[in-house]
Design a protein around this motif. Structure first.
Motif, PDB file in Angstrom:
ATOM      1  N   LEU A 147      50.665  25.740  34.814  1.00  0.00           N
ATOM      2  CA  LEU A 147      51.100  27.082  34.461  1.00  0.00           C
ATOM      3  C   LEU A 147      51.283  27.119  32.947  1.00  0.00           C
ATOM      4  CD1 LEU A 147      51.971  26.803  37.527  1.00  0.00           C
ATOM      5  CD2 LEU A 147      53.766  28.479  37.007  1.00  0.00           C
ATOM      6  N   GLU A 148      50.700  28.160  32.320  1.00  0.00           N
ATOM      7  CA  GLU A 148      50.795  28.339  30.870  1.00  0.00           C
ATOM      8  C   GLU A 148      51.426  29.702  30.626  1.00  0.00           C
ATOM      9  OE1 GLU A 148      47.603  26.769  28.013  1.00  0.00           O
ATOM     10  OE2 GLU A 148      46.976  28.825  28.451  1.00  0.00           O
ATOM     11  N   THR A 149      52.243  29.853  29.589  1.00  0.00           N
ATOM     12  CA  THR A 149      52.877  31.157  29.353  1.00  0.00           C
ATOM     13  C   THR A 149      51.940  32.089  28.584  1.00  0.00           C
ATOM     14  OG1 THR A 149      53.924  30.118  27.449  1.00  0.00           O
ATOM     15  CG2 THR A 149      55.269  30.406  29.423  1.00  0.00           C
ATOM     16  N   GLY A 150      52.016  33.331  28.966  1.00  0.00           N
ATOM     17  CA  GLY A 150      51.190  34.383  28.351  1.00  0.00           C
ATOM     18  C   GLY A 150      51.527  35.679  29.050  1.00  0.00           C
ATOM     19  N   ASP A 151      50.512  36.356  29.552  1.00  0.00           N
ATOM     20  CA  ASP A 151      50.761  37.617  30.268  1.00  0.00           C
ATOM     21  C   ASP A 151      51.480  37.371  31.593  1.00  0.00           C
ATOM     22  OD1 ASP A 151      47.517  38.996  29.269  1.00  0.00           O
ATOM     23  OD2 ASP A 151      49.490  38.995  28.278  1.00  0.00           O
ATOM     24  N   ASN A 152      52.027  38.458  32.132  1.00  0.00           N
ATOM     25  CA  ASN A 152      52.682  38.428  33.434  1.00  0.00           C
ATOM     26  C   ASN A 152      51.680  38.047  34.528  1.00  0.00           C
ATOM     27  OD1 ASN A 152      55.325  39.124  34.358  1.00  0.00           O
ATOM     28  ND2 ASN A 152      54.330  40.642  35.672  1.00  0.00           N
ATOM     29  N   HIS A 153      52.107  37.195  35.477  1.00  0.00           N
ATOM     30  CA  HIS A 153      51.209  36.887  36.606  1.00  0.00           C
ATOM     31  C   HIS A 153      51.458  37.937  37.674  1.00  0.00           C
ATOM     32  CE1 HIS A 153      49.504  34.882  40.115  1.00  0.00           C
ATOM     33  NE2 HIS A 153      48.830  34.101  39.284  1.00  0.00           N
ATOM     34  N   ARG A 154      50.397  38.556  38.174  1.00  0.00           N
ATOM     35  CA  ARG A 154      50.576  39.745  39.025  1.00  0.00           C
ATOM     36  C   ARG A 154      51.160  39.425  40.398  1.00  0.00           C
ATOM     37  NH1 ARG A 154      46.009  43.397  40.505  1.00  0.00           N
ATOM     38  NH2 ARG A 154      47.438  43.878  42.210  1.00  0.00           N
ATOM     39  N   TRP A 155      51.115  38.137  40.810  1.00  0.00           N
ATOM     40  CA  TRP A 155      51.650  37.812  42.148  1.00  0.00           C
ATOM     41  C   TRP A 155      52.874  36.906  42.120  1.00  0.00           C
ATOM     42  CZ3 TRP A 155      49.604  41.206  45.088  1.00  0.00           C
ATOM     43  CH2 TRP A 155      48.278  41.614  44.908  1.00  0.00           C
ATOM     44  N   LEU A 156      53.126  36.251  40.991  1.00  0.00           N
ATOM     45  CA  LEU A 156      54.239  35.283  40.963  1.00  0.00           C
ATOM     46  C   LEU A 156      55.580  35.961  41.204  1.00  0.00           C
ATOM     47  CD1 LEU A 156      54.814  32.234  40.581  1.00  0.00           C
ATOM     48  CD2 LEU A 156      55.292  32.747  38.177  1.00  0.00           C
ATOM     49  N   HIS A 157      55.681  37.255  40.940  1.00  0.00           N
ATOM     50  CA  HIS A 157      56.968  37.977  41.141  1.00  0.00           C
ATOM     51  C   HIS A 157      57.434  37.869  42.596  1.00  0.00           C
ATOM     52  CE1 HIS A 157      55.546  41.417  43.499  1.00  0.00           C
ATOM     53  NE2 HIS A 157      54.404  41.226  42.845  1.00  0.00           N
ATOM     54  N   THR A 158      56.443  37.677  43.520  1.00  0.00           N
ATOM     55  CA  THR A 158      56.822  37.567  44.944  1.00  0.00           C
ATOM     56  C   THR A 158      57.783  36.403  45.137  1.00  0.00           C
ATOM     57  OG1 THR A 158      54.493  38.088  45.287  1.00  0.00           O
ATOM     58  CG2 THR A 158      55.806  37.661  47.261  1.00  0.00           C
ATOM     59  N   ILE A 159      57.594  35.377  44.295  1.00  0.00           N
ATOM     60  CA  ILE A 159      58.482  34.195  44.355  1.00  0.00           C
ATOM     61  C   ILE A 159      59.678  34.393  43.428  1.00  0.00           C
ATOM     62  CG2 ILE A 159      58.630  31.729  43.770  1.00  0.00           C
ATOM     63  CD1 ILE A 159      55.740  31.469  44.748  1.00  0.00           C
ATOM     64  N   THR A 160      59.403  34.788  42.166  1.00  0.00           N
ATOM     65  CA  THR A 160      60.528  34.868  41.207  1.00  0.00           C
ATOM     66  C   THR A 160      61.554  35.923  41.618  1.00  0.00           C
ATOM     67  OG1 THR A 160      59.221  36.335  39.780  1.00  0.00           O
ATOM     68  CG2 THR A 160      59.183  33.973  39.263  1.00  0.00           C
ATOM     69  N   ASP A 161      61.112  36.938  42.372  1.00  0.00           N
ATOM     70  CA  ASP A 161      62.059  38.002  42.792  1.00  0.00           C
ATOM     71  C   ASP A 161      63.083  37.490  43.799  1.00  0.00           C
ATOM     72  OD1 ASP A 161      59.804  40.906  42.761  1.00  0.00           O
ATOM     73  OD2 ASP A 161      60.837  39.787  41.168  1.00  0.00           O
TER      74      ASP A 161
END
Ligand SMILES: COc1ccc2c(ccc[n+]2C(=O)c2ccc(S(N)(=O)=O)cc2)c1
Ligand SMILES: [Zn+2]
Length: 260
Positions: A147-161
């Motif tokens: 995982l590299e930082t940059g733009d928002n990942h469109r699906w990772l929010h399902t986990i981070t939320d």
């Protein structure tokens, strides 16, 4: 008290005291040097059949955040590449740093990524249980994704939320209907080598498949992993969960192969 951790007193540099295999011949992670990897044309593509995968729960096990899957049949498997038969998806989890510059376990020519996702699979063709497979030299296959930082990942929010629901060690929350295929990069070109679990018990049972291309996630999304804590709710000590990675281990003559 915990047997091991990532702190000064219980971290990777002292794991060998309780887990002597820490100094074994096929330990993970490693530093992957692309130009020293041998391109093996016989290495076919990695094939993931996750369409019927059944996620069950998300948990904080005091070392990482883990999503567990139903693995009573071959509904979600990885095959192809260096693998002789299909391996069943059991769980996935992450390793990350306190700052963007490091956090991954494998490194690429000395470069660390901000985090590393591990999709853990076991050889249910040869072994009856995950625990049995975890002690066998061909028992596990772990797919590593940087995982590299940059733009928002469109699906990772399902986990981070939902991470706030598993803030403390020992907390578990239902987590159904998540397919980790959405966390993979478009290209699955990879390096592969024989290694181990990167946490105690450090069993030398893993065929590692490390995908070359990272996925991009935002600093904000990654920051949410750092609100987790290593400690239980009842403990007065609140230790932020970060830098839960083992540094690279000696290659000891192993060959790293490249898919292409
Ligand atoms: C007693 O037998 C076991 C077997 C496996 C255990 C484990 C304790 C923690 C993690 N595990 C794991 O399953 C485990 C540990 C590390 C990794 S890793 N980071 O992907 O190498 C994957 C899976 C105990
Ligand atoms: Zn891991």
């Amino acid at each position: 008290g915990n047997l091991w951790g990532y702190g000064e007193q219980d971290g990777p540099s002292v794991w060998h005291k309780n887990y002597p295999v820490a100094e074994g011949a096929r330990q993970s992670p490693i530093d992957i040097v692309p130009h020293q990897a041998s391109h093996d044309p016989s290495l076919g593509p990695i094939v993931l059949n996750y369409d019927k995968c059944t996620s069950i729960k998300i948990a904080n096990n005091g070392h990482s955040v883990v999503v567990e899957f139903e693995d009573s049949d071959d509904r979600s498997v990885i095959q192809g590449g260096p693998l002789g038969n299909p391996y069943r998806l059991k769980q996935f989890h992450f390793h990350w740093g306190g700052k963007d510059c490091h956090g991954s376990e494998h490194t690429v020519a000395g470069k660390s990524y901000a985090s590393e996702l591990h999709l853990v699979h076991w050889n249910a063709v040869k072994y009856k249980t995950f625990e049995e497979a975890a002690t066998a030299p061909d028992g596990l296959a772990v797919l590593g994704i940087f995982l590299e930082t940059g733009d928002n990942h469109r699906w990772l929010h399902t986990i981070t939320d939902v991470l706030y629901t598993v803030k403390f060690k020992g907390s578990v929350t239902d987590f159904k209907g998540f397919n980790p295929k959405c966390l993979l990069p478009s290209s699955l070109h990879y390096w592969t080598y024989l290694g181990s679990l990167t946490t105690p018990p450090l069993y030398e049972s893993v065929t590692w498949i490390v995908v070359k291309d990272p996925i991009i996630v935002s600093e904000k999304q990654l920051g949410k992993f750092r609100m987790l804590v290593f400690t239980g709710e009842e403990e007065d000590q609140r230790t932020r969960m970060e830098n839960n990675f083992r540094p690279p281990q000696p290659l000891k003559g192993r060959k790293v192969r490249s898919s292409n």
